[in-house]
Design an enzyme around this catalytic site. Structure first.
Site, PDB file in Angstrom:
ATOM      1  N   GLU A 187     -43.818  -3.164  -3.958  1.00 59.08           N
ATOM      2  CA  GLU A 187     -43.437  -4.427  -4.596  1.00 59.08           C
ATOM      3  C   GLU A 187     -44.208  -5.600  -4.012  1.00 59.08           C
ATOM      4  O   GLU A 187     -44.672  -6.474  -4.727  1.00 59.08           O
ATOM      5  CB  GLU A 187     -41.935  -4.620  -4.403  1.00 59.08           C
ATOM      6  CG  GLU A 187     -41.317  -5.733  -5.189  1.00 59.08           C
ATOM      7  CD  GLU A 187     -39.799  -5.708  -5.074  1.00 59.08           C
ATOM      8  OE1 GLU A 187     -39.199  -6.792  -5.112  1.00 59.08           O
ATOM      9  OE2 GLU A 187     -39.217  -4.610  -4.958  1.00 59.08           O
ATOM     10  N   ASP A 193     -38.865  -1.885  -3.590  1.00 62.33           N
ATOM     11  CA  ASP A 193     -37.702  -1.930  -2.698  1.00 62.33           C
ATOM     12  C   ASP A 193     -36.582  -1.010  -3.184  1.00 62.33           C
ATOM     13  O   ASP A 193     -36.373  -0.841  -4.393  1.00 62.33           O
ATOM     14  CB  ASP A 193     -37.171  -3.359  -2.591  1.00 62.33           C
ATOM     15  CG  ASP A 193     -38.102  -4.254  -1.786  1.00 62.33           C
ATOM     16  OD1 ASP A 193     -39.045  -3.734  -1.171  1.00 62.33           O
ATOM     17  OD2 ASP A 193     -37.888  -5.484  -1.774  1.00 62.33           O
ATOM     18  N   ASP A 230     -33.548  -0.983  -4.061  1.00 68.11           N
ATOM     19  CA  ASP A 230     -32.335  -1.570  -4.623  1.00 68.11           C
ATOM     20  C   ASP A 230     -32.478  -1.607  -6.145  1.00 68.11           C
ATOM     21  O   ASP A 230     -33.433  -1.065  -6.703  1.00 68.11           O
ATOM     22  CB  ASP A 230     -32.081  -2.971  -4.055  1.00 68.11           C
ATOM     23  CG  ASP A 230     -33.261  -3.915  -4.272  1.00 68.11           C
ATOM     24  OD1 ASP A 230     -34.164  -3.591  -5.074  1.00 68.11           O
ATOM     25  OD2 ASP A 230     -33.288  -4.988  -3.645  1.00 68.11           O
ATOM     26  N   GLU A 289     -33.165  -4.067  -8.260  1.00 64.35           N
ATOM     27  CA  GLU A 289     -34.347  -4.768  -8.744  1.00 64.35           C
ATOM     28  C   GLU A 289     -35.596  -3.923  -8.515  1.00 64.35           C
ATOM     29  O   GLU A 289     -36.481  -3.853  -9.372  1.00 64.35           O
ATOM     30  CB  GLU A 289     -34.482  -6.128  -8.044  1.00 64.35           C
ATOM     31  CG  GLU A 289     -33.353  -7.094  -8.338  1.00 64.35           C
ATOM     32  CD  GLU A 289     -33.198  -7.390  -9.817  1.00 64.35           C
ATOM     33  OE1 GLU A 289     -34.220  -7.609 -10.493  1.00 64.35           O
ATOM     34  OE2 GLU A 289     -32.046  -7.399 -10.303  1.00 64.35           O
ATOM     35  N   TYR A 325     -34.170  -1.873   5.879  1.00 63.11           N
ATOM     36  CA  TYR A 325     -34.088  -2.691   4.671  1.00 63.11           C
ATOM     37  C   TYR A 325     -32.964  -3.714   4.786  1.00 63.11           C
ATOM     38  O   TYR A 325     -31.856  -3.393   5.224  1.00 63.11           O
ATOM     39  CB  TYR A 325     -33.872  -1.798   3.454  1.00 63.11           C
ATOM     40  CG  TYR A 325     -34.031  -2.522   2.151  1.00 63.11           C
ATOM     41  CD1 TYR A 325     -35.218  -3.176   1.843  1.00 63.11           C
ATOM     42  CD2 TYR A 325     -32.993  -2.563   1.224  1.00 63.11           C
ATOM     43  CE1 TYR A 325     -35.375  -3.845   0.642  1.00 63.11           C
ATOM     44  CE2 TYR A 325     -33.148  -3.228   0.013  1.00 63.11           C
ATOM     45  CZ  TYR A 325     -34.341  -3.875  -0.266  1.00 63.11           C
ATOM     46  OH  TYR A 325     -34.487  -4.544  -1.458  1.00 63.11           O
ATOM     47  N   ARG A 372     -31.336  -5.667   2.525  1.00 63.20           N
ATOM     48  CA  ARG A 372     -30.333  -5.937   1.481  1.00 63.20           C
ATOM     49  C   ARG A 372     -29.364  -4.765   1.434  1.00 63.20           C
ATOM     50  O   ARG A 372     -29.635  -3.745   0.809  1.00 63.20           O
ATOM     51  CB  ARG A 372     -31.010  -6.157   0.125  1.00 63.20           C
ATOM     52  CG  ARG A 372     -31.856  -7.421   0.090  1.00 63.20           C
ATOM     53  CD  ARG A 372     -32.408  -7.706  -1.294  1.00 63.20           C
ATOM     54  NE  ARG A 372     -33.204  -8.935  -1.281  1.00 63.20           N
ATOM     55  CZ  ARG A 372     -34.511  -8.976  -1.114  1.00 63.20           C
ATOM     56  NH1 ARG A 372     -35.188  -7.852  -0.948  1.00 63.20           N
ATOM     57  NH2 ARG A 372     -35.152 -10.119  -1.115  1.00 63.20           N
ATOM     58  N   HIS A 412     -28.010   2.348   1.689  1.00 59.34           N
ATOM     59  CA  HIS A 412     -28.861   1.925   2.801  1.00 59.34           C
ATOM     60  C   HIS A 412     -28.039   1.809   4.073  1.00 59.34           C
ATOM     61  O   HIS A 412     -26.847   1.546   4.047  1.00 59.34           O
ATOM     62  CB  HIS A 412     -29.503   0.562   2.511  1.00 59.34           C
ATOM     63  CG  HIS A 412     -30.027   0.427   1.127  1.00 59.34           C
ATOM     64  ND1 HIS A 412     -30.991   1.256   0.624  1.00 59.34           N
ATOM     65  CD2 HIS A 412     -29.712  -0.433   0.129  1.00 59.34           C
ATOM     66  CE1 HIS A 412     -31.253   0.912  -0.630  1.00 59.34           C
ATOM     67  NE2 HIS A 412     -30.474  -0.108  -0.953  1.00 59.34           N
TER      68      HIS A 412
END
Length: 754
Positions: A9, A82, A84, A86, A299, A301, A345
């Site tokens: 990303e 990433d 997640d 998104e 990570y 988030r 995560h």
């Protein structure tokens, strides 16, 4: 056949991944999303099951072209945005863009960018996660349905350029409701009585009056307080009972996203947005100077407190070697997640505890080191031994009255020797009592009555607003920073002295939305919607079903609002004020220049007025100063400056217009007495205010001269390097001081007073 392609990303990860993967792979970046709903239309076929129509993002043509070029001959593409929702959407859109007969796509999740983790992820790729993508797509469609259908309504009813958002509008509502609670609050008087007591060996300590005749005492006013003080001045004081106990205190779990943001805001004075930006860099990787480029944290988030057994074991080994066996428990400590927490995560932790902040210092800037230190200490402390706190509480009798005193001391610091949260540190700031025992007589040194008033609920800081959103289930870890930035950028709230305050536009838009869209603006409804999105990701619900259940009631509210929403441009909100010219009610309206008061008898009566609110939120008309002289001369031509009103409120303009077009913000204070240090500029430095309400100092000749400073220039030369001015800096830690603006000159002088 060309090498396999790894798509990430962020371009910042490319160096790190190339280092870990070697020469067998090409690496390219999407630089965020490459596809989205079209910017100037709804882009959703509501009748066809809310089917979205995605298109390439304007401005991303070069990125997409470079991705296609990098993928040219590759038959295996590893999609590693990433881990997640998104990131999953970016992976799907990259696959859609690069699809080709025979080409294979693999989803790779990098939870940490270390050599071992990267190689393991590449060797064990997964399938693209359709449920996670559907959850992201459902959220995007929900936000588009709300934003693109309510915002035009606000343009027609209030003013152009306004916008509404499914989540951020709820955040604005929370801030508005807190402000109104502050307005409505009526303080109540109460008094406290503290006795300063002394033991036989001369040790003094305070005790607070708590009971009379065994019942909790309330002291409503000064008269009642004075009567109690008179009684107490004739009493003898004796220790009634002493209770001693040792309590165990466990460390907090490693950070989740929301807790990291809250602690960074409190301890480091970061914003939530800055916290996430700095954490992103730590995750993406830095060169530690040994040729090894690696991510420093996992990570960032996440709302899970889970950690791997390997990481916990590594931390225990480090603790034993560094602090000693007393500070290391017998086995690793693991923390339970709260209900409904996504566990994909780990918690935010260092990728290796052996990369201490000291070892990382040379590779990090000031902000990166500060945040890494916070994360590192919190994680290591989470695996350290409990702290032991000796607590003492004593009750003291004085006739019919009972006083209480308490104290504490650290018997064994355990994890506290490394890390304490902001809240825990405040809790530990207690008085240590002298050695007391039951029946011990005490001497009274003095009695201190003190008047107090109950306090209104506090305004939200960034930290407390993140906590409020988290506790109410509004948004998710990845969205908190964006929510806080958006509500300020949209112009509905201001951050004043680090606390959120709704402005007039915020109140107006919030009231309209709450009245006309009670479901969309409902906190519980929004939280349930977040749970529904989690259910889509968990494959226990379908996105189209969630959208259909939402859109039916929303469409009805939307249709009602088209006709029924109050037109603030025309009718306006009625107020309790009467027109001073004709006695008809005044209404609050909005023009392109902002909110104002206008007589409801218009056009028969054309009375208008600016207004302000008092501390109780009551509206008070204020006379417009437009056309008045500002009491200062134009820095360009010397003619008087006059006050005018424009789109962003009042401003100063030269009375020589149109020959002289010099303007100045009305928030610009008087000159500081310092001439502008800009090259070939003879303007004065004046106090100004940014769009967000923050004071700064700039040249009066702006925009021709763009000199600006957050610190106040002072008309005093630097005795060390000769700079024609100094800067007045104020920090909580260092207080007030004068410093040279030349960073190569380190002259600093402390100032007395506030």
């Amino acid at each position: 056949m060309s090498k396999p392609l790894v798509i990430v990303e962020s371009p910042a990860k490319i160096k790190t991944l190339k280092k870990h993967l070697g020469g067998g792979y090409n690496v390219a970046a999407t630089v965020g999303h490459i596809m989205d709903l079209p910017p100037r239309e709804l882009g959703i076929d509501i009748e066809d099951g809310f089917k979205p129509r995605y298109a390439g993002i304007p401005g991303k043509k070069k990125v997409i072209s470079s991705l296609k070029k990098a993928a040219a001959g590759a038959m295996d593409i590893y999609l590693a945005p990433d881990p997640d929702r998104e990131g999953e959407a970016i992976a799907w859109h990259a696959a859609e863009t690069l699809k080709k007969k025979g080409r294979r796509f693999h989803r790779v999740l990098f939870h940490e960018l270390t050599p071992k983790a990267v190689r393991a992820a590449i060797q064990s790729p997964e399938e693209l996660n359709a449920h996670k993508y559907e959850a992201q797509k459902t959220r995007r469609i929900l936000d588009r349905l709300v934003g693109y259908q309510i915002s035009p309504l606000l343009w027609r009813k209030v003013k152009g350029g306004l916008s509404a958002g499914r989540v951020q509008s709820v955040a604005v509502r929370i801030i508005c409701e807190r402000e109104r609670a502050i307005h409505a609050f009526v303080p109540e008087e109460y008094w406290s009585v503290t006795a300063l007591l002394k033991t036989g060996d001369g040790a003094s300590f305070p005790a607070r009056l708590t009971r009379k005749d065994g019942k909790k005492i309330k002291i409503p006013d000064g008269e009642a307080s004075a009567a109690i003080v008179r009684d107490l001045s004739h009493e003898t004081y004796e220790v009634e009972k002493v209770v001693k106990k040792t309590t165990k205190r466990n460390p907090l779990p490693p950070f989740i996203t929301s807790k990291l943001q809250q602690e960074a805001i409190r301890k480091l004075r970061f914003t939530a947005k800055k916290t996430m930006a700095v954490a992103q860099k730590l995750y993406e990787g830095v060169d530690l100077g040994t040729g090894d480029r690696s991510g420093l944290i996992t990570y960032m988030r996440t709302d899970s407190t889970r950690i791997s057994a390997e990481a916990a074991g590594e931390a225990l080994a480090f603790i034993r070697d560094t602090f000693g066996s007393d500070f290391a428990p017998d086995r690793p400590r693991f923390f339970k997640n709260r209900k409904k927490v996504q566990d994909a995560h780990e918690a935010i932790r260092p990728t290796s505890v052996f990369i201490t902040p000291e070892k990382a210092a040379s590779a990090l800037d000031k902000d990166g080191l500060a945040l890494y230190t916070l994360i590192w200490k919190r994680f290591v402390a989470s695996q350290m031994s409990q702290a032991l706190i000796d607590k003492v509480s004593a009750s003291i009798k004085a006739g019919a009255y009972t006083f209480s005193a308490s104290g504490s001391s650290v018997k064994f610091p355990g994890f506290m020797s490394l890390y304490q949260s902001t809240d825990a540190r405040k809790e530990n700031e207690r008085t240590q009592l002298p050695d007391l025992s039951g029946g011990m007589p005490l001497d009274l040194e003095k009695i201190e009555p003190k008047q107090h008033f109950t306090a209104p609920p506090p305004r939200f800081s960034e930290a407390s607003l993140v906590k409020e959103l988290e506790e109410n289930g509004i948004g998710r870890p990845s969205t908190y920073a964006a929510i806080l930035s958006t509500i300020r950028d949209k112009g509905y709230v201001d951050l004043v002295r680090r606390y959120f305050r709704p402005n007039e536009l915020g109140f107006i838009v919030n009231d309209l939305l709450v009245e006309n869209f009670p479901d969309v603006l409902n906190v519980d409804f929004t939280a349930r919607m977040e749970d529904s999105l989690d259910s889509v990701e968990a494959a226990s619900a379908r996105g189209p079903d969630i959208l259909a259940g939402f859109y039916g009631p929303f469409k009805q509210e939307l249709e009602s609002a088209v006709e029924g929403m109050l037109n603030i441009k025309g009718v306006g909100f009625p107020t309790e004020l009467k027109c001073p010219e004709c006695g008809v009610a005044l209404h609050l309206k909005v023009s392109r220049y902002g909110p104002y008061l206008a007589c409801d008898a218009y056009p028969d009566c054309s009375y208008t007025s600016d207004y302000e609110r008092d501390e109780k939120g009551k509206i008070k008309p204020v006379k417009s100063r437009a056309g008045e002289e500002a009491g200062r001369d134009c820095a360009k031509c010397g003619r008087p400056m006059i006050i005018k009103r424009g789109r962003y409120g009042e401003f100063l303009a030269c009375s020589g217009y149109p020959e002289c077009k010099n303007t100045l913000s009305v928030s610009s204070g008087g000159a500081t007495g310092v001439k502008c240090p800009g090259k070939d500029c003879d303007g004065d430095i004046v106090e100004r205010k940014s769009k967000r309400g923050k004071i700064f100092y700039g040249c009066a000749r702006f925009p021709e001269c763009k000199f600006a400073s957050w610190d106040k220039p002072v008309n005093e030369a630097c005795p060390q390097c000769g700079s024609v001015y100094l800067l007045e800096k104020t920090t909580k830690k260092s207080g007030r001081r004068l410093a040279c603006p030349d960073k190569s000159c380190r002259y600093v002088r402390e100032l007395d007073g506030p």
